[in-house]
Design a protein around this motif. Structure first.
Motif, PDB file in Angstrom:
ATOM      1  N   ILE A 750       0.864  -1.308   0.145  1.00 29.42           N
ATOM      2  CA  ILE A 750      -0.094  -0.044  -0.008  1.00 29.42           C
ATOM      3  C   ILE A 750       0.831   1.183  -0.018  1.00 29.42           C
ATOM      4  N   ILE A 751       1.912   1.304   0.785  1.00 20.47           N
ATOM      5  CA  ILE A 751       2.764   2.408   0.787  1.00 20.47           C
ATOM      6  C   ILE A 751       3.581   2.579  -0.341  1.00 20.47           C
ATOM      7  N   MET A 752       4.041   1.624  -1.112  1.00 23.34           N
ATOM      8  CA  MET A 752       4.721   1.799  -2.243  1.00 23.34           C
ATOM      9  C   MET A 752       4.063   2.131  -3.453  1.00 23.34           C
ATOM     10  N   SER A 753       2.659   1.742  -3.472  1.00 25.54           N
ATOM     11  CA  SER A 753       1.646   2.133  -4.510  1.00 25.54           C
ATOM     12  C   SER A 753       1.418   3.683  -4.370  1.00 25.54           C
ATOM     13  N   ILE A 754       1.364   4.051  -3.062  1.00 27.06           N
ATOM     14  CA  ILE A 754       1.063   5.654  -2.782  1.00 27.06           C
ATOM     15  C   ILE A 754       2.455   6.143  -3.374  1.00 27.06           C
ATOM     16  N   LEU A 755       3.623   5.569  -2.961  1.00 23.23           N
ATOM     17  CA  LEU A 755       4.804   6.544  -3.226  1.00 23.23           C
ATOM     18  C   LEU A 755       4.888   6.363  -4.927  1.00 23.23           C
ATOM     19  N   CYS A 756       4.560   5.306  -5.375  1.00 26.69           N
ATOM     20  CA  CYS A 756       4.601   5.283  -7.055  1.00 26.69           C
ATOM     21  C   CYS A 756       4.011   6.334  -7.830  1.00 26.69           C
ATOM     22  N   GLY A 757       2.742   6.605  -6.993  1.00 25.32           N
ATOM     23  CA  GLY A 757       1.750   7.773  -7.611  1.00 25.32           C
ATOM     24  C   GLY A 757       2.561   9.036  -7.522  1.00 25.32           C
ATOM     25  N   PHE A 758       3.266   9.266  -6.181  1.00 26.80           N
ATOM     26  CA  PHE A 758       3.935  10.615  -6.121  1.00 26.80           C
ATOM     27  C   PHE A 758       5.023  10.620  -7.410  1.00 26.80           C
ATOM     28  N   GLY A 759       5.652   9.420  -7.400  1.00 29.48           N
ATOM     29  CA  GLY A 759       6.754   9.454  -8.491  1.00 29.48           C
ATOM     30  C   GLY A 759       6.176   9.691 -10.052  1.00 29.48           C
ATOM     31  N   PHE A 760       4.919   9.240 -10.155  1.00 31.32           N
ATOM     32  CA  PHE A 760       4.212   9.390 -11.557  1.00 31.32           C
ATOM     33  C   PHE A 760       3.932  11.017 -11.729  1.00 31.32           C
ATOM     34  N   LEU A 761       3.371  11.592 -10.419  1.00 31.11           N
ATOM     35  CA  LEU A 761       3.334  13.101 -10.513  1.00 31.11           C
ATOM     36  C   LEU A 761       4.690  13.760 -10.749  1.00 31.11           C
ATOM     37  N   SER A 762       5.595  13.547 -10.231  1.00 32.51           N
ATOM     38  CA  SER A 762       6.989  13.929 -10.362  1.00 32.51           C
ATOM     39  C   SER A 762       7.487  13.829 -11.841  1.00 32.51           C
ATOM     40  N   SER A 763       7.442  12.664 -12.624  1.00 39.25           N
ATOM     41  CA  SER A 763       7.690  12.563 -13.822  1.00 39.25           C
ATOM     42  C   SER A 763       6.754  13.402 -14.766  1.00 39.25           C
ATOM     43  N   VAL A 764       5.479  13.534 -14.378  1.00 41.79           N
ATOM     44  CA  VAL A 764       4.466  14.394 -15.340  1.00 41.79           C
ATOM     45  C   VAL A 764       5.094  15.973 -15.442  1.00 41.79           C
ATOM     46  N   ILE A 765       5.504  16.370 -14.147  1.00 37.26           N
ATOM     47  CA  ILE A 765       6.009  17.860 -14.268  1.00 37.26           C
ATOM     48  C   ILE A 765       7.447  17.732 -14.948  1.00 37.26           C
ATOM     49  N   LEU A 766       8.062  16.877 -14.661  1.00 44.14           N
ATOM     50  CA  LEU A 766       9.524  16.809 -15.554  1.00 44.14           C
ATOM     51  C   LEU A 766       9.232  16.635 -17.090  1.00 44.14           C
ATOM     52  N   TRP A 767       8.068  15.793 -17.493  1.00 47.45           N
ATOM     53  CA  TRP A 767       7.888  16.018 -18.989  1.00 47.45           C
ATOM     54  C   TRP A 767       7.354  17.155 -19.383  1.00 47.45           C
ATOM     55  N   GLU A 768       6.546  17.834 -18.802  1.00 46.13           N
ATOM     56  CA  GLU A 768       6.175  19.134 -19.277  1.00 46.13           C
ATOM     57  C   GLU A 768       7.305  20.255 -19.477  1.00 46.13           C
ATOM     58  N   ARG A 769       8.264  20.025 -18.397  1.00 47.92           N
ATOM     59  CA  ARG A 769       9.053  21.022 -18.252  1.00 47.92           C
ATOM     60  C   ARG A 769      10.101  21.056 -19.554  1.00 47.92           C
ATOM     61  N   THR A 770      10.201  19.567 -19.880  1.00 45.72           N
ATOM     62  CA  THR A 770      11.422  19.401 -20.783  1.00 45.72           C
ATOM     63  C   THR A 770      10.901  19.228 -22.199  1.00 45.72           C
ATOM     64  N   ARG A 771       9.402  19.241 -22.587  1.00 46.14           N
ATOM     65  CA  ARG A 771       8.878  19.069 -23.905  1.00 46.14           C
ATOM     66  C   ARG A 771       9.702  19.915 -25.075  1.00 46.14           C
ATOM     67  N   GLU A 772       9.954  21.279 -24.604  1.00 49.59           N
ATOM     68  CA  GLU A 772      10.570  22.218 -25.678  1.00 49.59           C
ATOM     69  C   GLU A 772      11.915  21.631 -25.942  1.00 49.59           C
ATOM     70  N   LEU A 773      12.767  21.442 -24.799  1.00 45.98           N
ATOM     71  CA  LEU A 773      14.088  20.791 -25.169  1.00 45.98           C
ATOM     72  C   LEU A 773      14.163  19.644 -26.129  1.00 45.98           C
ATOM     73  N   TYR A 774      13.263  18.679 -25.959  1.00 44.90           N
ATOM     74  CA  TYR A 774      13.281  17.565 -26.633  1.00 44.90           C
ATOM     75  C   TYR A 774      12.797  17.883 -28.002  1.00 44.90           C
ATOM     76  N   ARG A 775      11.835  19.014 -28.325  1.00 45.21           N
ATOM     77  CA  ARG A 775      11.459  19.322 -29.817  1.00 45.21           C
ATOM     78  C   ARG A 775      12.775  19.775 -30.347  1.00 45.21           C
TER      79      ARG A 775
END
Length: 783
Positions: A750-775
């Motif tokens: 249960i704890i690791m599932s919640i933490l993976c959810g926070f990791g997912f949100l962290s990667s969403v923010i990273l994806w948004e911040r680096t979209r222009e770089l990858y383009r």
């Protein structure tokens, strides 16, 4: 010596040494058989060299002279390639400048050191060869003791353990250490026969003559020790009979002298000297021909993409004309890049043993009578080594892959050796952890020095595929080794402790030696697109038409692409201070930490659910996370213009979160798919991270940046395992160290599932911040 690239110099020594080894066996094995039979004859079977030759031909035919030829035929090319490669390596280390030739004493020193190191590879091969050579023809109906080299090796291991292959190792060290006379005589005669001012033009006759003199000098300097070596290695194993030569070199020498006199130390010298002339002439001629190849190469001792340089090797016309046209600049570029890939593939197989702990953790627990929490902490030792990865990465960035790989091979071999001795002597768990930390540090060095060069060597459209294939082997080696442990070592020995100890010895010697040899072939060869990182900064931006508007024929604003934006180079301090780095660090900590926790505690989870098939579960985890890596790498390459690698990491962490949630309700039957799905998520995140670090922060300081990111999984694994051990113990009965049922693990999932959810949100923010770089990177790569 000409101003050639030192990396190509060493590689040419390997290729030329391989060719010389084959020539040596073809020209001289028949004489070698006569020599060994004369050396080991204690019953007066032969009256001399001619009598020995006639009896061999009459009783066994011409094939009898080539008994035992298959091991050296297969291995001598490899052995000589390593020997000549080590000579080239040590020669470059001693040489003050590329133009300065080595002195004769320096060459003799190189020969001694390279020969002594080579004994680790040579001893098993020469022992098997000698035993087959003294196996005489048996009467009809009487089977031979050995049916071939593989059967001989199998019997030695069965009777003596793995140490049986290394019977006679010390005399082999002394014998091979006599290479000082071999290379010293060759160089002295070669220089004497080469006219002044023509040092770069060696005639074939001079090479052949110098080779014949070198072989003669070598055998005259070490023949008595060769007799002792062959006596020790060929003494038969007779149950109930005490061996004559089982107490070492001095005892063997005293016994031979007492029984047969001083002349016994020179039995077979005549055929040996006769053999040495054609065999070593052919060997050195082949070596000089292949050493004279022409090629273009790159500086393999620097990890920076700016180290690109082309230098044409100056070759002696009288020899090099035979082969140099094959190696064009384009061919050498292709050869070096893919040879690096193959060598990295082998090195990563040796380095990916961290996941193997689950296959023998129960055996360690039973042998040392450990509690489950202690076993869990012992398993985290591999990942704890990631904390010490930064100095390894700094060494990689500073010195390149080879020194790091050689150091890693020592850590790998030393770590498993220390762990094995700890099991034998039942040392405290802290000492055992040091051994596994050493293995982990070796694994870190292998990972950095194998992945890093290939990330630089291949462009943005192929990085994912190449890294995916490499990390597949890094993750898949544990599945292969686990099966070997289960079906070879455990079946051979009824005692699990004996199987475990022999397995540790095999890992120590086999993996360490393979990594040390693979290091010679790993180069850094940056593609054209990566050169932008080291060019002088140009403030003028390039104008590239937007492809979509060009296809529509519309007149729209153009896209401005700055190469410095597309290929950034952030130093370590710049990287770790950036918000992007923190996001990637946290995402990687959660993704890999969650997956590695399952692999560490898989045996306990399986037992708690009543499933004893731990090996199958481990293999499923390893295979699933290994197979997904090239798939994810190829997919992220193909769709990189649609979804960047942080976007794929976002999907992987979401998948892991759902899998951890499902694990809260795991049963004995559903454990198999959960292990597979966890492996898929874990493998995806593991593959994406090193490429993402390279693309966001650059390749110049990739080693330190990637090592810092890799501290995350070590911290995550350690904390998750401590948490799981506490939850497991709290659900166990007070009088037992075992816990049964899903309640032992539910809160952890249960704890690791919640933490993976926070990791997912962290990667969403990273994806948004680096979209222009990858383009921008995509557009720059399409120019």
């Amino acid at each position: 010596m000409s101003k050639e690239d030192r990396g190509w110099s060493i590689l040419r020594h390997f290729i030329a040494g391989s060719a010389s080894g084959v020539a040596l066996v073809v020209a001289g094995h028949g004489f070698d058989t006569i020599k060994v039979r004369m050396q080991t004859d204690t019953s007066g079977r032969f009256n001399g060299v001619i009598d020995c030759l006639i009896k061999c031909l009459r009783e066994e035919g011409g094939r009898g002279l080539y008994k035992g030829a298959s091991p050296p035929m297969v291995a001598t090319g490899f052995i000589n390639s390593v020997m000549f490669g080590l000579m080239g390596l040590f020669g470059n280390a001693l040489r003050k400048s590329p133009e300065t030739p080595l002195s004769i004493p320096q060459i003799m020193l190189c020969g001694t050191v390279s020969g002594a190191m080579l004994s680790l590879i040579v001893t098993p091969i020469e022992g098997i060869k000698a035993r087959l050579q003294v196996q005489y023809k048996q009467p009809p109906g009487t089977p031979a003791q050995y049916s071939g080299p593989i059967d001989c090796a199998r019997q030695l291991i069965r009777n003596h353990g793995f140490r049986g292959l290394y019977i006679g190792w010390l005399p082999t060290v002394l014998h091979r250490g006599s290479n000082w006379s071999y290379f010293g005589a060759y160089e002295a005669v070669k220089r004497y026969l080469t006219p002044p001012g023509n040092e770069g033009k060696l005639s074939p006759l001079a090479s052949i003559t110098a080779g014949a003199c070198a072989g003669t000098a070598f055998w005259l300097s070490c023949y008595p020790i060769d007799v002792i070596k062959n006596r020790i290695q060929t003494e038969p194993d007779i149950p109930g009979k005490k061996k004559l030569y089982d107490r070492g070199i001095l005892q063997c020498a005293k016994t031979i002298y007492k029984r047969e006199g001083a002349a016994a130390f020179f039995k077979g010298l005549t055929p040996c000297l006769i053999r040495s002339v054609p065999a070593n002439s052919a060997a050195f001629f082949a070596f000089e021909v292949f050493r004279a190849m022409k090629c273009y190469n790159y500086n393999i001792f620097s990890c920076h993409s700016g180290s690109f340089r082309e230098q044409e090797v100056t070759q002696p016309p009288s020899i090099s004309m035979v082969v140099h046209p094959i190696f064009t600049p384009r061919a050498c570029h292709w050869f070096n890049r893919w040879f690096t890939f193959v060598a990295s593939f082998l090195a990563l197989f040796c380095g990916g043993t961290a996941y193997l702990f689950a296959s023998y953790s129960e055996d360690v627990k039973e042998k040392l009578h450990l509690e489950q929490s202690s076993v869990n902490l012992l398993g985290t030792s591999f990942y704890f080594a990631q904390v010490g990865a930064l100095p390894v990465a700094a060494a990689f960035d500073r010195f390149g892959p080879r020194p790091v790989l050689w150091s890693a091979s020592i850590f790998l071999a030393g770590g498993y050796t220390l762990f094995r001795h700890g099991l034998i002597n039942e040392w405290p768990i802290g000492v055992l952890s040091i051994g596994l930390v050493m293995v982990g540090l070796g694994s870190v060095g292998i990972y950095l020095s194998s992945i890093g060069p290939n990330i630089v060597n291949f462009g943005i459209h192929n990085k994912g595929k190449v890294v995916g294939a490499l990390v597949t082997m890094f993750g898949g080696s544990s599945a292969i080794l686990a099966q070997i442990y289960e079906h070879v070592f455990k079946r051979r020995y009824s005692d699990p402790s004996r199987a475990l100890l022999d397995f540790m010895m095999t890992l120590s010697i086999g993996l360490g030696a393979t990594v040390a040899i693979a290091a010679f072939f790993i180069n850094i060869i940056p593609p054209k697109e990566e050169k932008v990182e080291e060019k002088t900064i140009n403030t003028d931006k390039e104008v590239v038409p937007d492809e979509e508007t060009a296809l529509l024929g519309e007149s729209k604003p153009v896209v401005i692409v700055d190469p410095l934006l597309a290929y950034p180079q952030r130093t370590w301090f710049q990287a770790i201070r950036s918000f992007d780095f923190h996001l990637l660090f946290f995402s990687y900590l959660i993704g890999v930490g969650a997956g590695s926790t399952l692999s560490t505690t898989l045996a306990q989870l399986s037992r708690s659910l009543g499933n004893r098939d731990t090996t199958t579960l481990l293999v499923l985890f390893v295979i699933s996370n290994a197979v997904i890596r090239p798939i994810m790498g190829s997919t992220s390459d193909v769709l990189s213009h649609k979804l960047s690698r942080p976007g794929f990491m976002m999907i992987s962490l979401f998948f892991l979160s759902l899998t951890q949630l499902w694990s809260c309700f795991v049963t004995k039957e559903t454990l198999y798919p959960i292990v597979v799905f966890t492996g898929i998520g874990f493998g995806s995140v593991f593959m994406l991270a090193p490429v993402t670090v390279n693309e966001i922060f650059g390749s110049k300081h990739w080693g330190k940046n990637n090592a810092t990111v890799n501290v995350g999984p070590a911290i995550g694994n350690y904390l998750f395992v401590l948490m799981q051990a506490h939850i497991y113990k709290s659900n166990s009965s007070p009088d037992s160290i075992q816990c049964y049922g899903i309640e032992c693990f539910r809160l952890t999932f249960i704890i690791m599932s919640i933490l993976c959810g926070f990791g997912f949100l962290s990667s969403v923010i990273l994806w948004e911040r680096t979209r222009e770089l990858y383009r921008l990177k995509w557009l720059a790569s399409k120019k």
